[in-house]
Design a protein around this motif. Structure first.
Motif, PDB file in Angstrom:
ATOM      1  N   GLY A 334       7.323  18.201  96.205  1.00 12.59           N
ATOM      2  CA  GLY A 334       7.472  19.632  96.433  1.00 12.59           C
ATOM      3  C   GLY A 334       7.569  19.989  97.910  1.00 12.59           C
ATOM      4  O   GLY A 334       7.684  21.167  98.256  1.00 12.59           O
ATOM      5  N   GLU A 442      10.636  25.556 103.163  1.00 11.06           N
ATOM      6  CA  GLU A 442       9.442  26.132 102.522  1.00 11.06           C
ATOM      7  C   GLU A 442       9.883  26.994 101.339  1.00 11.06           C
ATOM      8  O   GLU A 442       9.714  28.210 101.348  1.00 11.06           O
ATOM      9  N   TRP A 444       8.747  27.738  98.586  1.00  5.53           N
ATOM     10  CA  TRP A 444       7.732  28.571  97.928  1.00  5.53           C
ATOM     11  C   TRP A 444       7.650  29.971  98.536  1.00  5.53           C
ATOM     12  O   TRP A 444       7.072  30.865  97.946  1.00  5.53           O
ATOM     13  N   LYS A 445       8.246  30.163  99.705  1.00  6.59           N
ATOM     14  CA  LYS A 445       8.258  31.473 100.342  1.00  6.59           C
ATOM     15  C   LYS A 445       9.504  32.290  99.988  1.00  6.59           C
ATOM     16  O   LYS A 445       9.594  33.459 100.348  1.00  6.59           O
ATOM     17  N   ALA A 449      11.742  32.036  94.446  1.00  9.15           N
ATOM     18  CA  ALA A 449      11.030  30.765  94.258  1.00  9.15           C
ATOM     19  C   ALA A 449      10.676  30.515  92.800  1.00  9.15           C
ATOM     20  O   ALA A 449      10.738  29.376  92.321  1.00  9.15           O
ATOM     21  N   ASP A 450      10.308  31.577  92.070  1.00 13.59           N
ATOM     22  CA  ASP A 450       9.857  31.386  90.688  1.00 13.59           C
ATOM     23  C   ASP A 450      10.976  30.935  89.758  1.00 13.59           C
ATOM     24  O   ASP A 450      10.722  30.464  88.653  1.00 13.59           O
ATOM     25  N   LEU A 453      10.940  26.660  91.448  1.00 17.11           N
ATOM     26  CA  LEU A 453       9.738  25.822  91.484  1.00 17.11           C
ATOM     27  C   LEU A 453       9.098  25.743  90.102  1.00 17.11           C
ATOM     28  O   LEU A 453       8.901  26.757  89.427  1.00 17.11           O
ATOM     29  N   ALA A 459       6.647  22.532  92.483  1.00 22.17           N
ATOM     30  CA  ALA A 459       5.882  23.213  93.529  1.00 22.17           C
ATOM     31  C   ALA A 459       5.133  22.153  94.326  1.00 22.17           C
ATOM     32  O   ALA A 459       4.907  21.030  93.842  1.00 22.17           O
TER      33      ALA A 459
END
Length: 550
Positions: A334, A442, A444-445, A449-450, A453, A459
């Motif tokens: 991840g 990055e 996840w930022k 992202a949803d 990931l 993730a």
């Protein structure tokens, strides 16, 4: 009436060439030569062996057999336990002397050589081993090591000898199938091809043009793939000799120096020559490093299996977290830049040095894995696996040597620094195609992202900043141990570079330097943690044999 000269047996191991092959040259001067390569199934059953190693070896042996045939006697290949092979050849040829190069291999090969030495003594066979690298067997102290390295590299590069064939009709033998050795299929579509011809092509192209920007490009996994020499597998398998590489480099440096004197300093041509000269100066230093690290394993074979500084015993669990290890091995942590490096390595068999260090450091610090299993995995993936370099480096990047600066690379910042446009991550992690470039390192930022990931791409399995802080705390705890410094001093005395300028940790100068560095590092780290985007590093100025089997 002349007396027939005795047969000489030359055992090829990881020295697959006939130019600058001292053992072969010496043997050829004394009588008919039998060149031998032995496929040892037990060697290929070791945990660091892989199919890509076998494929590279097979290509190199095919070329070597042709070169030896042209010199007068083709290579014979046998499969089995080495002492049984030697006994059979003794019966067939009555060879008088066994020749080989000294090998700084893994623990298995070391113990194998001890067994061969005993067999030779029992059968009154003279086993003569010649130096191949700048490694010195039975070294008592590191003082003067660099000078002796230079002296060895200035010795003449020996041309391919003419071989007198043996009269006995020996079956040449064939290489076994890979699966018969228990080696799984190992897809490595961009692996470098084995053999001396390919190695020379890589060397010459580097010295003529590819190496111009080596110094500035070697930290990048993209630019480094072209700008780095890429000769490491040919040195590891002995298709090229380090001495000929060194002398070619020196010759090219002299040429560039001569060119520089004839150019106007302000011209583009002069600047290009200046960059090239600086690059080859750095490259020449790394040729020294090659043998410097091999000398460590030569002097201390246990480096492959236990912590160099024993204070680290038990710091990490020896039974790895299999979930974390598997994610790291697959390139699914991840952490995009880490995963891209691992996937690239799996597909090419090569990775630049900084990224190798980052992969090992991530496994050791962020994932808190003991270095042995990650080290074995990387050994299988590196086409250029060289035990004498690999295991000291694995421990160095894991922080267990006691004498080297401990660096906990920030894997996100490395991505921003070494892949600023995201081209490397884009190539190797297509799952992130829908992530905007601003968030590629990055994801996840990212606002979306949803959608990615946990679905297309995992993730992060750890919070890399929190994991780095935890690792630092544990490392500091070990270094505060009462006997830590004395042991580190002993390690530095035995293994440390005399050119590094590092003094024993108990000296007054070192204590003052440690205080200055600690204060500076504390200020830097506070700033880095506030920004949450810089390298997480510990910079502590802590300083820091193989028995002769004959």
């Amino acid at each position: 009436m002349t007396t027939a000269r005795p047969v000489q047996l030359v055992w090829f191991k990881r020295d697959l060439r006939i130019v600058d092959h001292r053992a072969l040259t010496c043997a050829a001067a004394r009588g008919p030569v039998v060149p031998l390569y032995v496929v040892e199934p037990e060697l290929w059953a070791q945990p660091e062996a892989s199919g890509r190693h076998w494929d590279f070896l097979r290509e190199s042996l095919t070329e070597l057999r042709g070169d030896l045939a042209a010199a007068g006697q083709p290579l014979i290949i046998r499969v089995g336990e080495i002492r049984s092979v030697l006994a059979a050849l003794k019966a067939e040829t009555d060879f008088a002397t066994l020749w080989s190069h000294e090998e700084t291999g893994n623990r298995w090969s070391y113990e194998r050589d001890l067994a061969v030495a005993e067999w030779c003594r029992s059968n009154r066979i003279d086993w003569r081993e010649e130096r191949q690298f700048g490694v010195i067997r039975r070294l008592k102290a590191r003082d003067g090591w660099a000078r002796r390295w230079d002296q060895f590299m200035t010795e003449p590069v020996e041309p391919a000898p003419t071989l007198t064939p043996v009269k006995a009709a020996l079956p040449l033998g064939r290489l076994p199938a890979r699966d018969s050795l228990g080696l799984a299929s190992d897809a490595c579509p961009e692996r470098q091809r084995g053999g001396r011809e390919a190695g020379l092509d890589r060397l010459y192209s580097f010295l003529e043009h590819r190496g111009t920007d080596y110094r500035s490009a070697m930290a990048s996994p993209l630019a480094g793939a072209e700008a780095c020499s890429r000769i490491s597998p040919y040195l590891a398998f002995g298709c090229l000799s380090l001495r000929e590489v060194t002398q070619h480099t020196w010759n090219r440096q002299r040429e560039l120096k001569h060119q520089a004197t004839a150019l106007d300093r302000d011209t583009d041509a002069a600047q290009t020559v200046g960059r090239f000269r600086a690059s080859l100066k750095s490259f020449n230093g790394r040729l020294h490093w090659h043998c410097h690290f091999m000398q460590k394993l030569e002097d201390e074979p246990a480096l492959e299996t236990r912590n160099l500084h024993r204070a680290y015993d038990g710091m990490r669990p020896t039974s790895p977290d299999t979930t974390r290890l598997a994610a790291w091995e697959r390139g699914e942590t991840g952490l995009p830049f880490v995963d891209a490096c691992m996937r690239s390595l799996a597909a090419t068999g090569w990775l630049n040095f900084r990224m190798r260090a980052m992969l090992m450091a991530t496994a050791s610090y962020h994932l808190w894995l003991d270095w042995r299993k990650p080290g074995e995995h990387l050994a299988r993936l590196f086409t250029d696996y060289e035990p004498g370099i690999h295991w000291p480096q694995v421990q160095m990047q894991s922080g267990t040597t006691g004498i080297n600066t401990v660096r906990i690379y920030n894997p996100v910042k490395q991505g921003y620094d070494q892949d600023p446009e995201g081209a490397f991550v884009r190539r190797w992690i297509p799952e992130l195609a829908v992530i905007d470039g601003r968030w590629l390192q990055e994801p996840w930022k990212a606002p979306n992202a949803d959608t990615v990931l946990g679905k297309r791409y995992p993730a992060p399995i750890v919070d890399h900043l929190a994991a780095a802080r935890s690792a630092k705390e544990r490392i500091y705890a070990v270094r505060r141990g009462t006997d830590y410094r004395d042991a580190a001093n002993a390690i530095q005395t035995k293994h440390g570079s005399r050119r590094s300028g590092i003094r024993p940790t108990g000296s007054a100068g070192s204590r003052k330097a440690a205080k200055r560095t600690s204060t500076a590092s504390k200020g830097r780290q506070e700033s880095k943690e506030k920004k949450a985007a810089a390298d997480a590093q510990i910079e502590l100025p802590l300083n820091g044999g193989r028995e002769d089997h004959r």
